[in-house]
Design a protein around this motif. Structure first.
Motif, PDB file in Angstrom:
ATOM      1  N   ILE A 260      -0.676  -4.276  -5.409  1.00 30.77           N
ATOM      2  CA  ILE A 260      -0.138  -2.958  -5.063  1.00 30.77           C
ATOM      3  C   ILE A 260      -1.264  -1.949  -5.252  1.00 30.77           C
ATOM      4  O   ILE A 260      -1.869  -1.892  -6.327  1.00 30.77           O
ATOM      5  CB  ILE A 260       1.052  -2.564  -5.957  1.00 30.77           C
ATOM      6  CG1 ILE A 260       2.170  -3.606  -5.867  1.00 30.77           C
ATOM      7  CG2 ILE A 260       1.561  -1.160  -5.599  1.00 30.77           C
ATOM      8  CD1 ILE A 260       3.291  -3.397  -6.887  1.00 30.77           C
ATOM      9  N   ILE A 261      -1.539  -1.154  -4.215  1.00 31.27           N
ATOM     10  CA  ILE A 261      -2.615  -0.162  -4.277  1.00 31.27           C
ATOM     11  C   ILE A 261      -2.086   1.200  -3.853  1.00 31.27           C
ATOM     12  O   ILE A 261      -1.463   1.326  -2.798  1.00 31.27           O
ATOM     13  CB  ILE A 261      -3.794  -0.541  -3.350  1.00 31.27           C
ATOM     14  CG1 ILE A 261      -4.331  -1.933  -3.671  1.00 31.27           C
ATOM     15  CG2 ILE A 261      -4.901   0.503  -3.454  1.00 31.27           C
ATOM     16  CD1 ILE A 261      -5.390  -2.428  -2.690  1.00 31.27           C
ATOM     17  N   ASN A 262      -2.354   2.225  -4.681  1.00 31.33           N
ATOM     18  CA  ASN A 262      -2.051   3.614  -4.316  1.00 31.33           C
ATOM     19  C   ASN A 262      -3.230   4.176  -3.540  1.00 31.33           C
ATOM     20  O   ASN A 262      -4.361   4.154  -4.020  1.00 31.33           O
ATOM     21  CB  ASN A 262      -1.878   4.499  -5.553  1.00 31.33           C
ATOM     22  CG  ASN A 262      -0.787   4.067  -6.505  1.00 31.33           C
ATOM     23  OD1 ASN A 262      -0.868   4.383  -7.674  1.00 31.33           O
ATOM     24  ND2 ASN A 262       0.216   3.371  -6.025  1.00 31.33           N
ATOM     25  N   LEU A 263      -2.959   4.699  -2.349  1.00 33.25           N
ATOM     26  CA  LEU A 263      -3.988   5.312  -1.507  1.00 33.25           C
ATOM     27  C   LEU A 263      -3.780   6.816  -1.456  1.00 33.25           C
ATOM     28  O   LEU A 263      -2.706   7.317  -1.801  1.00 33.25           O
ATOM     29  CB  LEU A 263      -3.926   4.720  -0.096  1.00 33.25           C
ATOM     30  CG  LEU A 263      -4.229   3.232   0.017  1.00 33.25           C
ATOM     31  CD1 LEU A 263      -3.888   2.726   1.413  1.00 33.25           C
ATOM     32  CD2 LEU A 263      -5.684   2.954  -0.308  1.00 33.25           C
ATOM     33  N   PRO A 264      -4.788   7.552  -0.972  1.00 35.16           N
ATOM     34  CA  PRO A 264      -4.607   8.998  -0.799  1.00 35.16           C
ATOM     35  C   PRO A 264      -3.502   9.291   0.220  1.00 35.16           C
ATOM     36  O   PRO A 264      -3.062   8.399   0.951  1.00 35.16           O
ATOM     37  CB  PRO A 264      -5.963   9.468  -0.261  1.00 35.16           C
ATOM     38  CG  PRO A 264      -6.915   8.367  -0.507  1.00 35.16           C
ATOM     39  CD  PRO A 264      -6.115   7.111  -0.575  1.00 35.16           C
ATOM     40  N   GLY A 265      -3.110  10.558   0.297  1.00 35.06           N
ATOM     41  CA  GLY A 265      -2.020  10.947   1.177  1.00 35.06           C
ATOM     42  C   GLY A 265      -2.415  11.289   2.598  1.00 35.06           C
ATOM     43  O   GLY A 265      -1.589  11.231   3.497  1.00 35.06           O
TER      44      GLY A 265
ATOM     45  N   LEU B 250       0.850  -1.186   0.000  1.00 39.33           N
ATOM     46  CA  LEU B 250       0.000   0.000   0.000  1.00 39.33           C
ATOM     47  C   LEU B 250       0.885   1.234   0.000  1.00 39.33           C
ATOM     48  O   LEU B 250       1.784   1.355   0.836  1.00 39.33           O
ATOM     49  CB  LEU B 250      -0.911   0.016   1.228  1.00 39.33           C
ATOM     50  CG  LEU B 250      -1.868  -1.169   1.369  1.00 39.33           C
ATOM     51  CD1 LEU B 250      -2.653  -1.055   2.666  1.00 39.33           C
ATOM     52  CD2 LEU B 250      -2.800  -1.265   0.176  1.00 39.33           C
ATOM     53  N   THR B 251       0.623   2.142  -0.944  1.00 42.32           N
ATOM     54  CA  THR B 251       1.350   3.403  -0.992  1.00 42.32           C
ATOM     55  C   THR B 251       0.423   4.520  -0.562  1.00 42.32           C
ATOM     56  O   THR B 251      -0.799   4.423  -0.713  1.00 42.32           O
ATOM     57  CB  THR B 251       1.889   3.709  -2.399  1.00 42.32           C
ATOM     58  OG1 THR B 251       0.805   4.076  -3.263  1.00 42.32           O
ATOM     59  CG2 THR B 251       2.657   2.536  -2.982  1.00 42.32           C
ATOM     60  N   THR B 252       0.998   5.588  -0.046  1.00 43.38           N
ATOM     61  CA  THR B 252       0.227   6.772   0.292  1.00 43.38           C
ATOM     62  C   THR B 252       0.994   7.993  -0.198  1.00 43.38           C
ATOM     63  O   THR B 252       2.201   8.101   0.008  1.00 43.38           O
ATOM     64  CB  THR B 252      -0.087   6.852   1.801  1.00 43.38           C
ATOM     65  OG1 THR B 252      -0.773   8.069   2.067  1.00 43.38           O
ATOM     66  CG2 THR B 252       1.148   6.759   2.656  1.00 43.38           C
ATOM     67  N   GLY B 253       0.292   8.862  -0.893  1.00 46.15           N
ATOM     68  CA  GLY B 253       0.899  10.095  -1.389  1.00 46.15           C
ATOM     69  C   GLY B 253       1.276  10.032  -2.855  1.00 46.15           C
ATOM     70  O   GLY B 253       1.451   8.961  -3.436  1.00 46.15           O
TER      71      GLY B 253
END
Length: 194
Positions: A134-139, A76-79
């Protein structure tokens, strides 16, 4: 009720921020991800954290490392998902993808639109690389929790994550229903945990 111990999952968590990665301000993305995931899952979690700047090649390399070397089942990514020139997380993520999972980004924007009209500016993506999601999340920490858990008018994206991980050969994720109830077809469900 299941008496067996839930499988352990390795989760890569990546906070992408020029300023936080250089110490200009305290990163809030990694703690928010750890807190939410710990509250949502029965599984033991091995977190593999990264705090990195908004550099496309560096983001792609971190994702490759987390999946190919660290053997994370979920990242999980953030930003870095807005329209600003330095927001390159989606491009970095797509560059390492085997397959794109567009429903995750679509649902995140739907959820966020209930809170802010600027949700349409978000460019989050989700992809599969090898046997990892793999998921991009809000910041923002509040937006991270909202998109993962959802609200009364929209299901959170995490409800679909356990079954997706099943389908790509990962561990069986068990959620705490009071935080986020996972959805699986009946044929893919194991006995419920008390």
């Amino acid at each position: 009720m299941s008496d067996s111990v839930p499988e352990t999952i390795r989760i890569g968590i990546v906070s992408i921020s020029d300023r936080a990665s250089t110490g200009v301000y305290e990163d809030k993305g990694l703690p928010a991800l750890k807190d939410w995931l710990t509250s949502a899952l029965h599984n033991a979690i091995e977190f593999v954290p990264r705090l990195i700047p908004d550099e496309q090649a560096g983001i792609s390399q971190a994702l490759i490392d987390l999946v190919d070397t660290e053997h994370c089942d979920l990242v999980l990514t953030t930003g870095g998902t807005g329209p600003a020139p330095r927001d390159v997380t989606p491009e970095a993520t797509l560059a390492v993808a085997d397959r794109v999972m567009p429903g995750f980004g679509e649902q995140m924007r739907q959820i966020s639109l209930h809170f802010v009209p600027t949700a349409i500016l978000s460019r989050q993506v989700a992809v599969i690389r090898s046997k990892a999601l793999i998921i991009n999340l809000p910041g923002q920490p509040k937006a991270i929790a909202e998109t993962l858990a959802g609200h009364e008018k929209a299901s959170g994206i995490f409800a679909a994550v356990p079954y997706c991980i099943d389908l790509i050969g990962g561990p069986y994720l068990e959620t705490r229903d009071e935080v986020c109830k996972a959805f699986r077809p009946k044929s893919a469900q194991r006995p419920a945990r008390a």
